[in-house]
Design an enzyme around this catalytic site. Sequence first.
Site, PDB file in Angstrom:
ATOM      1  N   GLY A  57      42.033 -23.598  30.419  1.00  0.00           N
ATOM      2  CA  GLY A  57      42.210 -24.585  29.366  1.00  0.00           C
ATOM      3  C   GLY A  57      41.015 -24.579  28.433  1.00  0.00           C
ATOM      4  N   CYS A  58      41.216 -25.121  27.236  1.00  0.00           N
ATOM      5  CA  CYS A  58      40.142 -25.083  26.244  1.00  0.00           C
ATOM      6  C   CYS A  58      38.971 -25.978  26.651  1.00  0.00           C
ATOM      7  CB  CYS A  58      40.671 -25.440  24.862  1.00  0.00           C
ATOM      8  SG  CYS A  58      41.687 -26.923  24.800  1.00  0.00           S
ATOM      9  N   TYR A  59      39.260 -27.187  27.129  1.00  0.00           N
ATOM     10  CA  TYR A  59      38.159 -28.050  27.574  1.00  0.00           C
ATOM     11  C   TYR A  59      37.417 -27.431  28.756  1.00  0.00           C
ATOM     12  CZ  TYR A  59      39.851 -31.998  24.698  1.00  0.00           C
ATOM     13  OH  TYR A  59      40.212 -32.819  23.664  1.00  0.00           O
ATOM     14  N   SER A  85      34.914 -24.692  27.612  1.00  0.00           N
ATOM     15  CA  SER A  85      33.631 -25.163  27.068  1.00  0.00           C
ATOM     16  C   SER A  85      32.804 -25.856  28.146  1.00  0.00           C
ATOM     17  CB  SER A  85      33.867 -26.097  25.879  1.00  0.00           C
ATOM     18  OG  SER A  85      34.514 -27.280  26.293  1.00  0.00           O
TER      19      SER A  85
END
Lengths: 343, 343, 343, 343
Positions: A145-147, A150
């Site tokens: 996932g993108c979160y 990061s």
Amino acid sequence: MSISVAVSGASGYAGGEVLRLLATHPGVTIGAITAHSNAGARLGSVQPQLHSLGDRILEETSVENLAGHDVVFLALPHGASAAIAAQLPEGTLVIDAGADHRLEDPMAWEKFYGSAHAGTWPYGLPELPGHRERLRGAKRIAVPGCYPTSSLLALTPGFAAGLLEPQDVVIVSASGTSGAGKAAKVNLIGSEVVGSMSPYGVGGGHRHTPEIEQGLSAAAGESVSVSFTPTLAPMSRGILTTATARVKPGVGSEELRAAWHDAYENEAFVHLLPEGQWPATKSVQGTNHAVIQLAFDPHVGRVIVSAAIDNLTKGTAGGAVQSMNIALGLDEGLGLQQLGVAP
Amino acid sequence: MSISVAVSGASGYAGGEVLRLLATHPGVTIGAITAHSNAGARLGSVQPQLHSLGDRILEETSVENLAGHDVVFLALPHGASAAIAAQLPEGTLVIDAGADHRLEDPMAWEKFYGSAHAGTWPYGLPELPGHRERLRGAKRIAVPGCYPTSSLLALTPGFAAGLLEPQDVVIVSASGTSGAGKAAKVNLIGSEVVGSMSPYGVGGGHRHTPEIEQGLSAAAGESVSVSFTPTLAPMSRGILTTATARVKPGVGSEELRAAWHDAYENEAFVHLLPEGQWPATKSVQGTNHAVIQLAFDPHVGRVIVSAAIDNLTKGTAGGAVQSMNIALGLDEGLGLQQLGVAP
Amino acid sequence: MSISVAVSGASGYAGGEVLRLLATHPGVTIGAITAHSNAGARLGSVQPQLHSLGDRILEETSVENLAGHDVVFLALPHGASAAIAAQLPEGTLVIDAGADHRLEDPMAWEKFYGSAHAGTWPYGLPELPGHRERLRGAKRIAVPGCYPTSSLLALTPGFAAGLLEPQDVVIVSASGTSGAGKAAKVNLIGSEVVGSMSPYGVGGGHRHTPEIEQGLSAAAGESVSVSFTPTLAPMSRGILTTATARVKPGVGSEELRAAWHDAYENEAFVHLLPEGQWPATKSVQGTNHAVIQLAFDPHVGRVIVSAAIDNLTKGTAGGAVQSMNIALGLDEGLGLQQLGVAP
Amino acid sequence: MSISVAVSGASGYAGGEVLRLLATHPGVTIGAITAHSNAGARLGSVQPQLHSLGDRILEETSVENLAGHDVVFLALPHGASAAIAAQLPEGTLVIDAGADHRLEDPMAWEKFYGSAHAGTWPYGLPELPGHRERLRGAKRIAVPGCYPTSSLLALTPGFAAGLLEPQDVVIVSASGTSGAGKAAKVNLIGSEVVGSMSPYGVGGGHRHTPEIEQGLSAAAGESVSVSFTPTLAPMSRGILTTATARVKPGVGSEELRAAWHDAYENEAFVHLLPEGQWPATKSVQGTNHAVIQLAFDPHVGRVIVSAAIDNLTKGTAGGAVQSMNIALGLDEGLGLQQLGVAP
């Protein structure tokens, strides 16, 4: 000899971004481009930014249309990708940009997604310790996932080096609206989001929390718990993650900086910025790069790490293409040489 | 054998964009990167989006540092580029992204710029009739202004085909703020421009007016006069130009559409969109593409043409690189294959 | 004695803005607040910015709920308002923020709206010549469209003074996204509109074209034809209109400036800015004010007028409240003293 | 009898916002409006949104021009306000929107501001326990910083009720760019900030950290330490604060919710939202309101509180006017009845 790829979910943001990258990837030939409700449409009518592919026609997303390619990208709602993946040949490299195969713990999956767990695939974040090796030759890859991308890039070096306490980790992320997908919802229309910021999924409710904890725990070798709060920012793309953790007694700035430096000094896409320079999401817009900076705050005994990525590129499609390159034994950076579109 | 290029003005927006494109251009090697007040700085500190060039050091902008390359890009304030260009070897390909060598009429130059005219160079907008030929082998190229690029692409087909009246042409353009440069001015700070639109240079006062009229008059074979109004839009990049002209008696939709179709059907970077689809600046963000649509309004006897470009790419650096490719006999699209960063 | 008002369509942008203004209007008491699909909801859940009214419950939009108030505001889709208005008592002041009763020409209505014309009501733009008088004591008021408000304020002084040619009027407007309403449409979501500009309704197709022509023709005393192009700008609120017309032979800057000055010098809400200062939409954000500037361009013989309004305030709800005040004989500025929320 | 007020720093954002509010305050008369480099200019040329005050001329900021009013608002750089305040009559109500008189600890002041401490004034955040009383009749008031306003409103109820642990408090705030002032800096220009998020002052370095700790410690009755990270968001106005703290053993959701409810149930400007509704900065745009929501995350034992304010209104000028009203014995909400300008 060119590798044939198919892309499903091509009318959405993730699928469109996969196509944007593949269109200039020197090693692949784009085969089937599929969608669901937009099947039959000209690609240029739903993804007008894909000029060189504009005249391609969207096919129906089906096993028939996707099979027969060397690589299949799935950019589908959760649940849908597992169903299709199960029917694709074992020899096909299947890269799932959705959530279905990210979590290792079936109970965590069921708690957050409410359905049966479809199994766990190699996790497409090669910069994490040991992950690049697992991706080599893989035939199934779960794109993070993108979160989590990061957050894990932000904090893993400290946990892997044993410098951080596993409790009281706090992460607050701001995401551009494309993270919410290309969905016709009133709360996402421009009039609502322009000029405004708001949180959502607060209190551990966001589905990315267990994925972040899974990755940090693996790096730490013990159970890490995280307070994660996502917020929606008035921009299309980009995630800025502010992650903070207590450092273990006696750990200081130099040791911290060295851990992050060592983790990423040989990485092409993850950069610890020079001291004093802080990440800005625009500097990675449209790229597979992540930029990171950290500071030790002795008055509270915490390290604060800031990480910026493009949620659709490094956070989704870029990570997917990078993982594909590794799995196929290609140069890891093929198709990913774009620099940031800034200002 | 790689071509060596130098880029001046590299700490500004135009210079940074030239570097973004050249960094992935397969035929060039980037030599000197120069700036004025930022000379000595790490490029990554002023252009953090240029990850692969981040450790390069900005040199002083001087003839010494620029000479000795096959190609020199000048992205300097008007006046400065002419002074430097005059001292560069005749055999060097000099591409001026500034205004100094665009206008043919010395009086127009003096009226709008208040200094002596430095001469006229081949104009780097190859999609205009006859211009591609003039660029082949050229050693001096004037890159068009961003507003003229969008305006000329919008209206030239109609004038070249003799379908439009030369009077009462009205053009209103909206530009992202990067068109105003990387300048510390209160009226450009985010708090002022976010959520606001405003015009400037109204009443024929903008310096791009004579450049637009020069191009349209050349296409029409007679003097074309234009009412041009630029406006500042709350976005970083992009120009949306709305251009309208009276059509000659008897001219209708089909004839108009055919003229634009014929003008651009063989162009790789300029696209007449399918009927019913209108340009959006985001669809060309970060690319060298221009998208165009037109409608005939019989109740007023006018054609309305809408054109979208990225002011920094097709409107500046992309046009510059495209022109370089033509001048050097390279494939025109080298380094320009990026698709739009959208959403 | 306080005047009772009801507001329908209160979950939309126009209805919400009417409530925002009425909530601080010293002469009115807010009675029924009605909606359609949101009936039964707490107002604060759909209009969280209306803090003082947050606990009010939305009632169903019906004649029963609306009747019995001194004033009824209709902020409904076209067609719906005419149906309800027809059933409200003659003595009730009905103010329609929708389109149903703006056009005088039934054929224009049918061409652009495709239904039977519901009749024409006094037009709520009191700054136009003769209009304030027609509003006094009126029991039915049609609130102008937002684009016509800005366009008519921009050009009427010149037509009323006989200074402008009735042909070749060109208007290009940029509007914030709230003008498209609170509608769940993919093309309106933040990811699509942030960072982008695009036109729509090009070629005379926008429904506001006949309304603009109607107003300008009335001022000119002859038929005025207009090329009108609306564009969507990446901001929530605000319209910037660029309007240009040919001036009659012999007319120059001073005569033009005097006409606009005279038209607005006694107006509280419409301001000709000092020479050299140009409108910015943010300067009128949240207010009932309009700001205007003009320039004469002798080289094309045209006047260019720039006008900025807040589409939801002066362009809709502010004009509605101002018209109510006039109709009821109240001070025209009651409830409209807000200054611009800038930056 | 109307109260005379003077506003210094009137060309900046804080000063302009004070004027916006005072212009519709029914109990005051605006006297001197002063500035430094803009002295002599028409107010409308630097604050075009202040339509009703547009023709006022900015006077020089000096003791002479400010003295002689009942109330003086200082919206000046830190250091400057203390110097002027010291020369104003003791009987004048002086309200300092700057930092000079906020901190109680001279050493904290000197560490973060590098100059001698000017003394501590009553703190203008009346919703904190005991603060409203201290403001009554006060002649000197220090307006809180915008980040402390949101942070203290977010967390004080929990500390005042003894529910939270004083260590491991983490606050991450996103602010609109107006918080950085009306300063001509390259890093603040629209091209840089639009579409981007970035942190600054990380690691305890932001000057608002000691102010936040001072307020929370006072509420807790013990020393509270805070990790505070501010970030810059691509919007003009608004602060969204995400604040999280460990709850004491045995404390759960109901007890937490009750504490916040009780703290604010009688407040006109601070609202605990209904369960399930989360703050959005746009809902308080242009208002003196703050909206708050909280969630208990049992898996990490932390409460997460989200608070949204307008940094220029409740965070600066609104708090200043509210404090003035209290000091003067006026109705606390005079001049502050504006609802949110949304969408």
